[in-house]
Design a protein around this motif. Structure first.
Motif, PDB file in Angstrom:
ATOM      1  N   TYR A 110      34.828  44.404  49.880  1.00 25.30           N
ATOM      2  CA  TYR A 110      34.468  45.359  48.834  1.00 25.30           C
ATOM      3  C   TYR A 110      33.148  46.046  49.165  1.00 25.30           C
ATOM      4  N   THR A 111      32.203  45.305  49.758  1.00 18.12           N
ATOM      5  CA  THR A 111      30.946  45.929  50.176  1.00 18.12           C
ATOM      6  C   THR A 111      31.202  46.975  51.258  1.00 18.12           C
ATOM      7  N   LEU A 112      32.010  46.606  52.264  1.00 16.04           N
ATOM      8  CA  LEU A 112      32.318  47.547  53.349  1.00 16.04           C
ATOM      9  C   LEU A 112      33.018  48.786  52.825  1.00 16.04           C
ATOM     10  N   LEU A 113      33.921  48.601  51.858  1.00 12.87           N
ATOM     11  CA  LEU A 113      34.684  49.735  51.328  1.00 12.87           C
ATOM     12  C   LEU A 113      33.907  50.525  50.279  1.00 12.87           C
ATOM     13  N   GLY A 114      32.753  50.029  49.877  1.00 16.72           N
ATOM     14  CA  GLY A 114      31.950  50.756  48.894  1.00 16.72           C
ATOM     15  C   GLY A 114      32.456  50.639  47.472  1.00 16.72           C
ATOM     16  N   VAL A 115      33.153  49.519  47.163  1.00 22.45           N
ATOM     17  CA  VAL A 115      33.604  49.294  45.786  1.00 22.45           C
ATOM     18  C   VAL A 115      32.403  48.880  44.939  1.00 22.45           C
ATOM     19  N   PRO A 116      32.131  49.553  43.820  1.00 18.32           N
ATOM     20  CA  PRO A 116      31.001  49.150  42.963  1.00 18.32           C
ATOM     21  C   PRO A 116      31.197  47.719  42.456  1.00 18.32           C
ATOM     22  N   GLU A 117      30.121  46.956  42.402  1.00 18.44           N
ATOM     23  CA  GLU A 117      30.228  45.555  41.993  1.00 18.44           C
ATOM     24  C   GLU A 117      30.825  45.406  40.599  1.00 18.44           C
ATOM     25  N   ARG A 118      30.600  46.396  39.736  1.00 15.86           N
ATOM     26  CA  ARG A 118      31.157  46.322  38.386  1.00 15.86           C
ATOM     27  C   ARG A 118      32.699  46.338  38.394  1.00 15.86           C
ATOM     28  N   ASP A 119      33.287  46.819  39.490  1.00 16.72           N
ATOM     29  CA  ASP A 119      34.749  46.925  39.580  1.00 16.72           C
ATOM     30  C   ASP A 119      35.390  45.776  40.350  1.00 16.72           C
ATOM     31  N   TYR A 120      34.581  44.832  40.848  1.00 15.88           N
ATOM     32  CA  TYR A 120      35.142  43.743  41.657  1.00 15.88           C
ATOM     33  C   TYR A 120      36.253  43.005  40.913  1.00 15.88           C
ATOM     34  N   GLN A 121      35.979  42.608  39.672  1.00 14.26           N
ATOM     35  CA  GLN A 121      36.955  41.797  38.944  1.00 14.26           C
ATOM     36  C   GLN A 121      38.234  42.571  38.678  1.00 14.26           C
ATOM     37  N   ARG A 122      38.110  43.864  38.406  1.00 14.25           N
ATOM     38  CA  ARG A 122      39.322  44.666  38.170  1.00 14.25           C
ATOM     39  C   ARG A 122      40.200  44.705  39.421  1.00 14.25           C
ATOM     40  N   VAL A 123      39.576  44.886  40.573  1.00 20.54           N
ATOM     41  CA  VAL A 123      40.354  44.929  41.813  1.00 20.54           C
ATOM     42  C   VAL A 123      40.984  43.561  42.096  1.00 20.54           C
ATOM     43  N   VAL A 124      40.232  42.487  41.848  1.00 21.77           N
ATOM     44  CA  VAL A 124      40.780  41.135  42.013  1.00 21.77           C
ATOM     45  C   VAL A 124      41.975  40.928  41.089  1.00 21.77           C
ATOM     46  N   ASP A 125      41.843  41.335  39.824  1.00 21.97           N
ATOM     47  CA  ASP A 125      42.917  41.136  38.851  1.00 21.97           C
ATOM     48  C   ASP A 125      44.178  41.919  39.251  1.00 21.97           C
ATOM     49  N   LEU A 126      44.002  43.166  39.666  1.00 27.40           N
ATOM     50  CA  LEU A 126      45.157  43.960  40.087  1.00 27.40           C
ATOM     51  C   LEU A 126      45.825  43.346  41.309  1.00 27.40           C
ATOM     52  N   THR A 127      45.014  42.872  42.249  1.00 26.19           N
ATOM     53  CA  THR A 127      45.562  42.270  43.469  1.00 26.19           C
ATOM     54  C   THR A 127      46.323  40.993  43.150  1.00 26.19           C
ATOM     55  N   ASN A 128      45.769  40.163  42.261  1.00 28.08           N
ATOM     56  CA  ASN A 128      46.467  38.941  41.864  1.00 28.08           C
ATOM     57  C   ASN A 128      47.780  39.251  41.157  1.00 28.08           C
ATOM     58  N   THR A 129      47.762  40.235  40.267  1.00 26.30           N
ATOM     59  CA  THR A 129      48.990  40.608  39.556  1.00 26.30           C
ATOM     60  C   THR A 129      50.045  41.103  40.525  1.00 26.30           C
ATOM     61  N   LEU A 130      49.607  41.875  41.504  1.00 22.04           N
ATOM     62  CA  LEU A 130      50.521  42.430  42.496  1.00 22.04           C
ATOM     63  C   LEU A 130      51.139  41.335  43.361  1.00 22.04           C
ATOM     64  N   THR A 131      50.303  40.475  43.919  1.00 20.30           N
ATOM     65  CA  THR A 131      50.782  39.512  44.912  1.00 20.30           C
ATOM     66  C   THR A 131      51.342  38.244  44.287  1.00 20.30           C
ATOM     67  N   LEU A 132      50.917  37.913  43.063  1.00 20.25           N
ATOM     68  CA  LEU A 132      51.323  36.658  42.431  1.00 20.25           C
ATOM     69  C   LEU A 132      52.090  36.913  41.140  1.00 20.25           C
ATOM     70  N   ALA A 133      52.919  37.965  41.152  1.00 17.22           N
ATOM     71  CA  ALA A 133      53.610  38.382  39.934  1.00 17.22           C
ATOM     72  C   ALA A 133      54.655  37.376  39.466  1.00 17.22           C
ATOM     73  N   SER A 134      55.026  36.425  40.310  1.00 15.09           N
ATOM     74  CA  SER A 134      55.985  35.399  39.899  1.00 15.09           C
ATOM     75  C   SER A 134      55.324  34.274  39.110  1.00 15.09           C
ATOM     76  N   ASP A 135      53.985  34.271  39.059  1.00 15.45           N
ATOM     77  CA  ASP A 135      53.245  33.225  38.357  1.00 15.45           C
ATOM     78  C   ASP A 135      52.805  33.759  36.997  1.00 15.45           C
ATOM     79  N   PRO A 136      53.237  33.118  35.895  1.00 14.97           N
ATOM     80  CA  PRO A 136      52.877  33.634  34.561  1.00 14.97           C
ATOM     81  C   PRO A 136      51.393  33.642  34.274  1.00 14.97           C
ATOM     82  N   ASP A 137      50.586  32.930  35.058  1.00 12.84           N
ATOM     83  CA  ASP A 137      49.139  32.995  34.868  1.00 12.84           C
ATOM     84  C   ASP A 137      48.569  34.339  35.323  1.00 12.84           C
ATOM     85  N   PHE A 138      49.336  35.088  36.120  1.00  8.20           N
ATOM     86  CA  PHE A 138      48.829  36.341  36.676  1.00  8.20           C
ATOM     87  C   PHE A 138      49.610  37.580  36.226  1.00  8.20           C
TER      88      PHE A 138
END
Length: 365
Positions: A110-138
């Motif tokens: 995220y630092t290399l890509l220039g993602v603002p730190e305030r957006d880290y959790q949003r990107v993590v959440d979207l990535t988890n939902t995308l890759t772990l969509a079979s898990d009801p926790d995500f």
């Protein structure tokens, strides 16, 4: 439509992944079919494309992963790894996945890509939902994963526009400025590439680090050896990449009726290539079910297929390896007597293998 075949042997896996005219990637890497409303968008991304379109996009993205660029990042990565362990070393325990395994790949990418730190959790959440969509926790259902996929592309598109409006030194800026044959990425193309990089650069590294710690707890003699001989870090990383292939499979789709490996394959049949099967093949690895960090890392790299094969060989494999090496070295240098107070909790997925929670106890070294 169609059924699916399990492809288990290295020669057949390589043939499927190499023969893009016969086995296309245009329907994606998952055994589940991508909904039509998402497919058209995703088919314009590098992950869903075949050559020559795939090659054109990849040649632009390759600029960010040159060996000299990777080495230039090493001091920043080592500093970040030290900071991650600083936060937990005096506590004697942590939730390893969130507190450690996620932190370095997330922060460095995220630092290399220039993602603002305030957006880290949003990107993590979207990535988890995308890759772990079979898990009801995500995700509430599999469809939510495809929605998150499009939202992550949109985030990357907005990040590109922000970089153009406010240019700064980042991997994103390098990718936006990269030119091949008079062509550059537009904002939406960058968004699709951003999605590919985030998934490949964070998820697999996080899951691999989790499995490495589990195996080092299970094999304390291996951890002592790693602490006594820091030069074995590379071997430990290659061994866990082989021993616990965190991407379980990749799919290709047959483009026509054809004979393959003694079977009659129909148009539309899904070819499910089990990458981990190669890593346990006795023809390439002696006693393959033994976890052994002293194996020759060059031999392991040459014969495993952890990062795929052919045109879609993982573009960020060297970055992933460096992430793993830096974090493994820092853990071995500063933490001793690793133990699991309770069993780690695996996430639910047929595509990736890893843990969503892992309580870890340790002593300061």
């Amino acid at each position: 439509k169609g059924g699916h075949w399990l492809v288990l042997h290295r020669d057949e896996i390589e043939a499927v992944k190499r023969s893009t005219d016969s086995f296309t990637n245009r329907f994606g890497p998952l055994v589940e079919d991508t909904p039509e409303e998402a497919l058209a968008e995703l088919q314009q991304s590098m992950t869903f494309q075949d050559p020559p379109a795939h090659r054109a996009l990849r040649s632009l993205a390759d600029m960010g992963f040159r060996p000299e660029a990777l080495e230039a990042r090493r001091p920043l990565m080592e500093k970040m790894a030290s900071e991650v362990i600083d936060r937990i070393v005096d506590r004697g325990e942590c939730e390893f996945i969130g507190d450690v395994a996620l932190q370095l790949p997330m922060r460095i990418l995220y630092t290399l890509l220039g993602v603002p730190e305030r957006d880290y959790q949003r990107v993590v959440d979207l990535t988890n939902t995308l890759t772990l969509a079979s898990d009801p926790d995500f995700a509430e259902n599999r469809a939510a994963g495809f929605v998150a996929s499009i939202e992550l592309i949109a985030f990357g598109e907005a990040l590109a526009a922000d970089h153009r409006a406010s240019p700064r030194d980042s991997l994103s800026m390098d990718l936006l400025n990269a030119e091949r044959g008079g062509r550059r990425l537009d904002d939406r193309e960058f968004g699709r590439l951003f999605q590919n990089l985030v998934i490949g650069g964070v998820e697999t590294t996080r899951n691999t680090l989790g499995w490495l710690v589990v195996e080092l707890v299970r094999h304390p003699e291996q951890y002592r050896l790693l602490q006594e001989r820091p030069e074995l870090v590379e071997g430990a990383v290659e061994e866990i990449l082989r021993y616990r292939n965190t991407v379980v499979y990749v799919r290709r789709t047959s483009t026509r009726y054809q004979d393959f490996a003694g079977e009659r394959i129909r148009e539309g049949d899904k070819m499910i290539c089990l990458l981990s099967a190669v890593s346990r093949d006795e023809r390439y690895f002696e006693d393959p079910d033994r976890f052994d960090i002293t194996r020759d890392p060059a031999h392991t790299r040459r014969h495993s297929r952890t990062f795929g094969y052919g045109p879609h060989f993982c573009i960020g494999h060297q970055q992933a390896r460096l992430n793993l090496q830096v974090m493994t070295a820092e853990i071995a240098r500063r933490l001793s007597n690793l133990r699991l107070p309770s069993p780690p909790v695996p996430f639910r997925s047929n595509f990736m293998d890893g843990f969503k929670r892992m309580p870890l106890a340790f002593d300061r070294r």
